[in-house]
Design a protein around this motif. Structure first.
Motif, PDB file in Angstrom:
ATOM      1  N   SER A 494      55.320 -61.451 -29.277  1.00  0.00           N
ATOM      2  CA  SER A 494      56.302 -60.564 -28.650  1.00  0.00           C
ATOM      3  C   SER A 494      56.892 -59.608 -29.678  1.00  0.00           C
ATOM      4  O   SER A 494      57.060 -58.409 -29.412  1.00  0.00           O
ATOM      5  CB  SER A 494      57.403 -61.400 -28.004  1.00  0.00           C
ATOM      6  OG  SER A 494      58.385 -60.565 -27.443  1.00  0.00           O
ATOM      7  N   VAL A 497      54.361 -56.748 -30.498  1.00  0.00           N
ATOM      8  CA  VAL A 497      54.276 -55.706 -29.475  1.00  0.00           C
ATOM      9  C   VAL A 497      55.506 -54.811 -29.532  1.00  0.00           C
ATOM     10  O   VAL A 497      55.418 -53.582 -29.452  1.00  0.00           O
ATOM     11  CB  VAL A 497      54.120 -56.342 -28.079  1.00  0.00           C
ATOM     12  CG1 VAL A 497      54.219 -55.274 -26.994  1.00  0.00           C
ATOM     13  CG2 VAL A 497      52.786 -57.080 -27.986  1.00  0.00           C
ATOM     14  N   THR A 498      56.687 -55.415 -29.714  1.00  0.00           N
ATOM     15  CA  THR A 498      57.928 -54.646 -29.771  1.00  0.00           C
ATOM     16  C   THR A 498      57.977 -53.759 -31.016  1.00  0.00           C
ATOM     17  O   THR A 498      58.411 -52.601 -30.964  1.00  0.00           O
ATOM     18  CB  THR A 498      59.141 -55.600 -29.773  1.00  0.00           C
ATOM     19  OG1 THR A 498      59.087 -56.420 -28.608  1.00  0.00           O
ATOM     20  CG2 THR A 498      60.435 -54.824 -29.795  1.00  0.00           C
ATOM     21  N   SER A 514      50.924 -48.017 -29.186  1.00  0.00           N
ATOM     22  CA  SER A 514      51.188 -49.352 -28.674  1.00  0.00           C
ATOM     23  C   SER A 514      50.028 -50.238 -29.089  1.00  0.00           C
ATOM     24  O   SER A 514      48.986 -49.757 -29.547  1.00  0.00           O
ATOM     25  CB  SER A 514      51.322 -49.336 -27.154  1.00  0.00           C
ATOM     26  OG  SER A 514      50.103 -48.939 -26.539  1.00  0.00           O
ATOM     27  N   SER A 516      47.832 -54.147 -28.220  1.00  0.00           N
ATOM     28  CA  SER A 516      47.569 -55.295 -27.364  1.00  0.00           C
ATOM     29  C   SER A 516      47.242 -56.472 -28.256  1.00  0.00           C
ATOM     30  O   SER A 516      46.525 -56.330 -29.252  1.00  0.00           O
ATOM     31  CB  SER A 516      46.399 -55.010 -26.412  1.00  0.00           C
ATOM     32  OG  SER A 516      46.711 -53.923 -25.554  1.00  0.00           O
ATOM     33  N   ALA A 543      44.525 -58.535 -22.249  1.00  0.00           N
ATOM     34  CA  ALA A 543      45.769 -57.777 -22.351  1.00  0.00           C
ATOM     35  C   ALA A 543      45.531 -56.292 -22.116  1.00  0.00           C
ATOM     36  O   ALA A 543      46.340 -55.609 -21.458  1.00  0.00           O
ATOM     37  CB  ALA A 543      46.415 -58.009 -23.728  1.00  0.00           C
ATOM     38  N   GLU A 546      44.984 -55.646 -18.449  1.00  0.00           N
ATOM     39  CA  GLU A 546      46.215 -55.739 -17.655  1.00  0.00           C
ATOM     40  C   GLU A 546      47.149 -54.548 -17.879  1.00  0.00           C
ATOM     41  O   GLU A 546      48.237 -54.511 -17.313  1.00  0.00           O
ATOM     42  CB  GLU A 546      46.947 -57.036 -18.011  1.00  0.00           C
ATOM     43  CG  GLU A 546      46.195 -58.289 -17.562  1.00  0.00           C
ATOM     44  CD  GLU A 546      46.912 -59.559 -17.985  1.00  0.00           C
ATOM     45  OE1 GLU A 546      48.055 -59.455 -18.492  1.00  0.00           O
ATOM     46  OE2 GLU A 546      46.335 -60.655 -17.818  1.00  0.00           O
ATOM     47  N   ASN A 549      49.650 -52.620 -24.257  1.00  0.00           N
ATOM     48  CA  ASN A 549      51.043 -52.730 -24.699  1.00  0.00           C
ATOM     49  C   ASN A 549      51.641 -54.074 -24.295  1.00  0.00           C
ATOM     50  O   ASN A 549      52.761 -54.154 -23.810  1.00  0.00           O
ATOM     51  CB  ASN A 549      51.869 -51.572 -24.135  1.00  0.00           C
ATOM     52  CG  ASN A 549      53.258 -51.510 -24.777  1.00  0.00           C
ATOM     53  OD1 ASN A 549      53.428 -51.915 -25.915  1.00  0.00           O
ATOM     54  ND2 ASN A 549      54.246 -51.043 -24.022  1.00  0.00           N
ATOM     55  N   ARG A 550      50.888 -55.142 -24.513  1.00  0.00           N
ATOM     56  CA  ARG A 550      51.347 -56.480 -24.141  1.00  0.00           C
ATOM     57  C   ARG A 550      50.529 -57.514 -24.901  1.00  0.00           C
ATOM     58  O   ARG A 550      49.573 -57.183 -25.597  1.00  0.00           O
ATOM     59  CB  ARG A 550      51.202 -56.688 -22.641  1.00  0.00           C
ATOM     60  CG  ARG A 550      49.766 -56.681 -22.118  1.00  0.00           C
ATOM     61  CD  ARG A 550      49.718 -56.627 -20.610  1.00  0.00           C
ATOM     62  NE  ARG A 550      50.239 -55.341 -20.157  1.00  0.00           N
ATOM     63  CZ  ARG A 550      50.994 -55.192 -19.074  1.00  0.00           C
ATOM     64  NH1 ARG A 550      51.320 -56.254 -18.348  1.00  0.00           N
ATOM     65  NH2 ARG A 550      51.423 -53.996 -18.715  1.00  0.00           N
ATOM     66  N   CYS A 552      48.610 -61.534 -24.567  1.00  0.00           N
ATOM     67  CA  CYS A 552      48.042 -62.451 -23.579  1.00  0.00           C
ATOM     68  C   CYS A 552      47.488 -63.664 -24.309  1.00  0.00           C
ATOM     69  O   CYS A 552      46.867 -63.525 -25.377  1.00  0.00           O
ATOM     70  CB  CYS A 552      46.942 -61.742 -22.776  1.00  0.00           C
ATOM     71  SG  CYS A 552      46.188 -62.775 -21.496  1.00  0.00           S
TER      72      CYS A 552
END
Length: 824
Positions: A494, A497-498, A514, A516, A543, A546, A549-550, A552
């Motif tokens: 997390s 990604v942030t 961004s 993944s 990721a 989906e 930018n996340r 998984c």
């Protein structure tokens, strides 16, 4: 066998006389002197003589048939018997008879009647003379054989240097010097180099002998001789010279070879890059080459012999404790030994060298050890280079982060430790979203800067125990070792990604990116390092699917999806390699006249049941795996081949072919299109290339150039899926294109969604302002077709008119539409 004694050999006497009483008398008188043989007539005597080869013949003169004179004549004319002495026996006392006997070759004369004593003495004297003659002859032969066999040329010359004797009768010593050289002058017998030296020695008159060396050049090779010249005097007057030659060519060559070998060895030891020290059996230095002098700081010529341990100061590189010189081990164990690892040499000038060496005993020709030799060299640079090479092999050159090799090693160790301590290991695979397009737009130099800045930003989020590695491109892997639960991995994913949301400053400009992240955990998701990385990659891919930018986490479903994707990639690769792709054609219609005005070529794959596989499933795989270029080229060839066939059959239908971004960027695209058009004989204006906005929005100047080149071929250019990409009007007006296609995503809901309707309307107005032909995709109802016509769009394609058709179905549809245009 030298001057063999012949006294013990029995002698033979042959009596030739027709009177038996004479034979018996002589046999009785002479039997103790020799072996007596006889014949009673001339022919019998001659035959017996050749068989016996007697030492003496007693020959009667007066015999019937063949008298003694004739027998003697025959004996002397025969080479086999000519040297046998003959004594005539006769009762004729006339002086002329004795004279005739001597003329015939006889050596003596015995008168009848025989005086036993006189007869015995005459025979005994002749036998002694015969025996002495044989001894002398044998001695001469043996001496000649001896002289000829010695490896020395023996010659004798008279006072005028004419040859008297030589033991070389075959010319093996000097060309032209053989048995014909007898009585020839020295200048005609010996090489010029030799006779010049012989004739120049005037001092020989005052000495008995002189010795010198001479070299003779020949066609075969240079020969070298040791010459011994001895003078012979008679009452002080020079009467001849004995000259002997000893061939020293091999010895001289061996000496020269030995000297050359010693010199070569000396030069080699002086010039090689290794240091060399030789010692005696006590360790005292007997030789040291310049490299060894430089490294030890000791000069061999400046000081008396010293022991090697006082000159070569060895110590352990870590503890700095002195080390035993391996030369002593080589001497004591009588074998070659190497220096201890991690050794260093402290020179007398206080320089330190990392060294490697070996020592070996030196033996003489008997195998006895007479000393030892030490060979060593400076490995300081090699060790530094090895460390550098190791770093290059294990670290990424751009970011100086661990690379895949080092990561694999650390992963393996981490998993082994986790298995023993019941801990977990997590891998986080991070990939920058859309990095390829960003890298192409900003340039690879700024792209590399972005990678380095991202590496530093990620590193700041990690504790020292974790490993950050770069796999290549824009992929990073974080190894989290010895964690207790997956929550730590979740928290870090997390944060990663942030952290990417903060812009990166490149060339004083902010760039938003961004990322993944895919997460895989041992032992929950994988059993080894390879599987851990692979599952993290599966999760990262999920990721991106989906929405990017996340992050998984891996699951079994993701792996199953990946395996299916891999199987489809293999099927696609096989289809391309075996020319098994299927091309279907969707007709394009004039919305007003309902006439077919063209067809779009669409690619399909066929599964095991001969069912078509949608491009939605395999085109993304083709783009990710690099197969999109060969796929596009194959579709281009098939479509042009079919369009040329339609034209030949009287149905001129232009065909449009989709060009992917990678295919458009291919520098060989122009050459490929020219080759296809030449191969299919399709006129260029029957070909249309559909290029997406995304493919065009790279280097604008390069895109303009490429579009101009393609337009120059006579083909048409279409912008596909307009409205779904960047839609930059400032760029669009610069592009030399002919057609604009309205994406079906706007057409489908244009009558139900005000926003989609306005977008379609705007696109049409834009196309009209740029004088572009407009084609609407996804037309499914008459109402949509009517609305498009009212807005100014003249061409459409979609299920209202026809789904994509195989070439035979399309031909049937085309023939039907040509006959009944209003029923389509």
């Amino acid at each position: 066998m030298f001057i063999t004694s012949l006294d013990s050999q029995p002698q033979k006497v042959l009596i030739i006389d027709d009177a038996i009483q004479n034979i018996l008398f002589l046999q009785s008188s002479l039997s103790d002197l020799a072996s007596i043989h006889f014949a009673t007539n001339g022919p019998e005597g001659l035959a017996l003589c050749e068989e016996l080869k007697p030492d003496l013949i007693l020959l009667d003169i007066s015999m019937p048939g063949m008298d003694g004179w004739e027998v003697c004549t025959i004996l002397k004319d025969n080479p086999l018997t000519s040297d046998i002495p003959v004594i005539f026996i006769t009762g004729n006392e006339q002086p002329e008879a004795e004279q005739l006997a001597l003329e015939k070759g006889a050596i003596d004369f015995i008168n009848k009647p025989f005086d036993p004593k006189i007869c015995r003495l005459r025979v005994m004297n002749q036998l002694k003379l015969r025996n002495q003659s044989r001894v002398l002859q044998q001695a001469k032969q043996e001496m000649t054989q001896l002289v000829e066999s010695v490896p020395v040329l023996i010659t004798y010359w008279d006072e005028n240097w004419n040859n008297i004797f030589s033991n070389d009768l075959t010319g093996k010593w000097f060309d032209g010097f053989n048995e014909t050289s007898h009585n020839k002058h020295v200048t005609q017998s010996l090489p010029r180099e030799v006779y010049h030296r012989l004739l120049s020695h005037s001092e020989i008159k005052h000495k008995n002998s002189i010795e010198f060396t001479v070299s003779v050049q020949s066609n075969k090779q240079d020969q070298h001789f040791r010459v011994f010249q001895s003078a012979t005097f008679n009452e002080g007057v020079l009467v001849g010279s004995l000259v002997t030659f000893v061939d020293i060519t091999d010895a001289k060559k061996a000496k020269q070879a030995l000297h050359s070998e010693k010199e070569r060895l000396r030069v080699t030891l002086q010039s090689i890059g290794d240091a060399v020290i030789a010692t005696d059996t006590q360790g005292y230095i007997t030789f040291i080459n310049p490299i060894a002098e430089r490294m030890t700081g000791w000069r061999f010529k400046d000081t008396p012999p010293e022991k090697i341990e006082d000159v070569m100061l060895l110590r352990d590189a870590d503890t700095k404790k002195p080390l035993l010189n391996p030369l002593y081990l080589a001497l004591s164990e009588q074998r070659t030994v190497a220096m201890a690892l991690n050794s260093e040499l402290l020179s007398h000038s206080h320089q330190v060298y990392a060294v490697e060496d070996s020592a070996a005993p030196i033996r003489d020709e008997k195998g006895e050890i007479i000393g030892a030799i030490m060979v060593f060299h400076d490995v300081s640079e090699a060790m530094a280079l090895a460390m550098k090479m190791s770093h290059l092999a294990n670290y990424d050159q751009l970011t100086d982060l661990p690379n895949r090799i080092l990561l694999q090693d650390r992963l393996t160790v981490a998993i082994q430790t986790a298995a023993r301590q019941n801990h977990k290991v997590a891998t986080l695979l991070l990939d920058i979203d859309n990095f390829k397009y960003l890298n192409d737009s900003i340039g690879h130099l700024l792209g590399d800067q972005l990678i380095c800045k991202m590496a530093r930003r990620i590193q700041q989020l990690l504790p020292a125990a974790f490993t950050l590695a770069r796999l290549g491109g824009d992929e990073f892997v974080i190894l989290m070792n010895e964690i207790q639960s997956v929550e730590a991995a979740l928290s870090l994913a997390s944060d990663l990604v942030t952290a990417m949301h903060q812009p990166f400053m490149l060339d004083d400009k902010p760039y938003n990116v961004s990322a993944s992240v895919g997460v895989s955990v041992y032992p929950d998701d994988a059993k080894d390092a390879e599987e851990l990385i692979r599952h993290a990659d599966v999760a990262m891919y999920s990721a991106k699917q989906e929405g990017r930018n996340r992050f998984c986490f891996f699951s079994g479903d993701l792996e199953e999806s990946l395996l299916q994707r891999h199987a489809l990639e293999l099927k696609l690769r096989h289809a391309i390699e075996n020319d098994e792709l299927i091309v279907v054609y969707q007709p394009k219609f004039n919305l007003k006249t309902k006439n077919i005005v063209g067809a779009e070529a669409l690619v399909r794959m066929v599964d095991e049941n001969n069912q078509l596989i949608s491009p939605v499933e395999f085109i993304p795989i083709a783009e990710d795996s690099g197969l999109i270029v060969p796929l596009g080229n194959q579709v281009l060839l098939k479509a042009c081949t079919q369009a040329a066939k339609w034209l030949k059959e009287g149905m001129p239908i232009s065909v449009s072919v989709n060009v992917a971004a990678a295919q458009f960027a291919d520098p060989d695209l122009e050459a490929i299109i020219i080759e296809v058009l030449n191969q299919t004989q399709l006129p260029p204006h029957y070909l249309e290339l559909e290029i997406t906005e995304t493919a065009l929005m790279g280097d604008i100047n390069e895109t303009q150039t490429k579009l101009s080149v393609l337009k120059g071929l006579g083909i048409n250019i279409s912008i596909d899926d307009f409205g779904t990409g960047y839609s930059s009007l400032s760029y669009l007006k610069k592009f030399n294109v002919d057609i604009m296609k309205i994406d079906m995503s706007f057409v489908i809901d244009m009558l139900n969604n005000t926003h989609d309707y306005e977008i379609v309307k705007t696109i049409i107005l834009l196309g009209q302002s740029l004088s572009l032909t407009l084609i609407a995709e996804g037309v499914e109802t008459e109402e949509q077709a009517q609305a498009l016509m009212e807005l100014g769009c003249g061409i459409g394609q979609g299920y209202l008119y026809s789904k994509p058709l195989r070439k035979k179905e399309f031909m049937t549809f085309l023939e039907s539409a040509t006959k009944n245009p209003n029923e389509t």
